[in-house]
Scaffold this active site. Structure first.
Site, short mmCIF file in Angstrom:
data_model
loop_
_atom_site.label_atom_id
_atom_site.label_comp_id
_atom_site.label_asym_id
_atom_site.label_seq_id
_atom_site.Cartn_x
_atom_site.Cartn_y
_atom_site.Cartn_z
N SER A 48 44.61 -30.35 47.31
CA SER A 48 45.21 -29.37 46.42
C SER A 48 45.27 -29.94 45.00
CB SER A 48 46.58 -28.96 46.94
OG SER A 48 47.02 -27.77 46.32
N ASP A 238 42.53 -24.43 50.55
CA ASP A 238 43.40 -25.56 50.29
C ASP A 238 43.53 -26.49 51.49
OD1 ASP A 238 45.48 -27.27 49.58
OD2 ASP A 238 46.64 -25.69 48.61
#
Length: 395
Positions: A48, A238
């Site tokens: 992320s 993600d």
């Protein structure tokens, strides 16, 4: 300290905490006892926002990374994403959703054109039945158009601004004499993939990999395709969904280098526990974001770190006189891989301190950076006065 590995967690705009911590580490690098340039890590891994920060750290582009975050401070979240549904110009420190009827019509029912000619409207004035029939027909047409277009609706926001930044900055050739991995999840196979920078087939694929690692589902669209030496990976989101802190990736890489001793530095920008709130009147988007970003990701990280620290402490207690081996859950048996204890530095925020991870205001930004500096200073103070003899330092 012979070799140093950096692990950067996910956390959206709370990643400014990592920038504060890294700034302090750079200015006080000698305290670590490293005979190398500041922020020169042997291994860097991130998911992320940790993937974005880590990629530029591994590329020796900390000044460029700082500029990105400085622009976020000045211009807000639109430096990273735009949205028709999230108010990106709001001064609130919570996510504010906006509803623009014109945008909704354009997005979901662009082809909807009810017949409103004079000869169609005239009978409606005198007949309730014709009014009801017309309304029913109109709603049916709108529902048909909405159903068709909603199937193409994949995200609340567009991270194209971040993608443009990555295009100008990330090159595989910039990562030399070290290893960088970013993690993302494929919706197609459901697996977490931790891909090393040189495994991407091109610089464009590398840039897409970092973009995918930060593509929070619901908020941003999945990255359709990335080509790697492992093959083609599709529909990527993600990596924090399965692996908020890529500790396992780093430990696997360290195991490939048994000749050297490593110290692990983990900079986590997730709170220990979610900030309490009243979600009784929350809408569907707020509920989804709360469940995903505030609750699920925090719990995944906490479990990850908790388990690592538990095992690492056991290994320190056992010492070199006894050998413990890893257990392979998939194979359901002990392996020949010896477990090794590590010196560990964990820099992380206090609970409830950093705010909503999808929001960045100047006040929040400054607070996050200052808290990162504060926590890094705590860790370096302990190291300066006590060294790493206690093996694990947690702020």
């Amino acid at each position: 300290m012979k070799k140093l590995a950096l692990v950067l967690s996910g956390g959206g705009f709370n990643g400014a905490f990592q920038i504060g911590a890294l700034n302090y580490l750079r200015d006080h690098w000698k305290t670590l006892g490293c005979d190398r340039d500041p922020l020169n890590f042997d291994i860097v891994a991130g998911v992320s926002v940790g993937s974005l920060n880590g990629a530029l750290i591994a590329s020796n582009q900390f000044d460029e990374l700082s500029e990105i975050w400085s622009n976020v401070r000045t211009n807000g979240v639109e430096e990273i994403y735009t949205s028709d549904f999230i108010d990106t110009q709001s001064s609130s420190e919570e996510v504010v959703f906006k509803i623009n009827p014109a945008i909704l019509f354009e997005r979901f029912i662009p082809d909807f054109k009810p017949d409103l000619s004079f000869w169609e409207i005239l009978p409606l004035i005198f007949s309730n039945k014709k009014q009801r029939d017309f309304l029913r027909k109109t709603l049916d047409q709108a529902a048909e158009s909405f159903t068709l277009n909603f199937s193409e609706f994949k995200a609340l926001a567009d991270n194209a601004p971040l993608g443009k930044k990555l295009e100008g900055l990330l090159k595989r050739a910039n990562i030399k004499d070290r290893l960088f991995r970013c993690g993302f999840v494929s919706l197609n196979d459901g697996k977490y993939h931790a891909v090393e920078s040189q495994e991407f087939s091109s610089d464009e694929d590398f840039q897409k990999g970092v973009l995918a690692s930060s593509a929070i589902p619901i908020v941003w669209e999945p990255v359709p395709t990335i080509h790697t030496s492992r093959g083609r990976l599709e529909q990527l989101i993600d990596g924090g969904i399965k692996n908020v802190s890529p500790l396992g990736d780093v430990l696997e890489d360290i195991n490939q280098d048994p000749e050297h001793d490593y110290t692990l530095m983990i900079i986590n920008c997730n709170a220990h526990e979610p900030i309490p709130g009243n979600y009784q009147q929350a809408n569907i988007a707020q509920i989804a974001l709360r469940a995903l970003t505030d609750i699920s990701l925090n719990e995944i990280f906490n479990n990850d770190i908790r388990e690592y620290l538990r095992i690492n402490d056991i290994l320190h207690q056992v010492g070199a006189e006894q050998t413990l081996y890893n257990f392979n859950y998939k194979l359901r048996r002990r392996t020949d891989q010896k477990l090794k204890a590590f010196k560990t530095i964990i820099i992380q925020p206090d609970s409830g301190y950093l705010g909503d991870s999808l929001v960045s205001t100047k006040r929040l930004f400054d607070k996050r950076v200052a808290h990162g500096i504060e926590k890094a200073a705590e860790a370096m103070h302990i190291i300066k006065h006590q060294g790493l003899k206690f093996k694990t330092i947690i702020t």
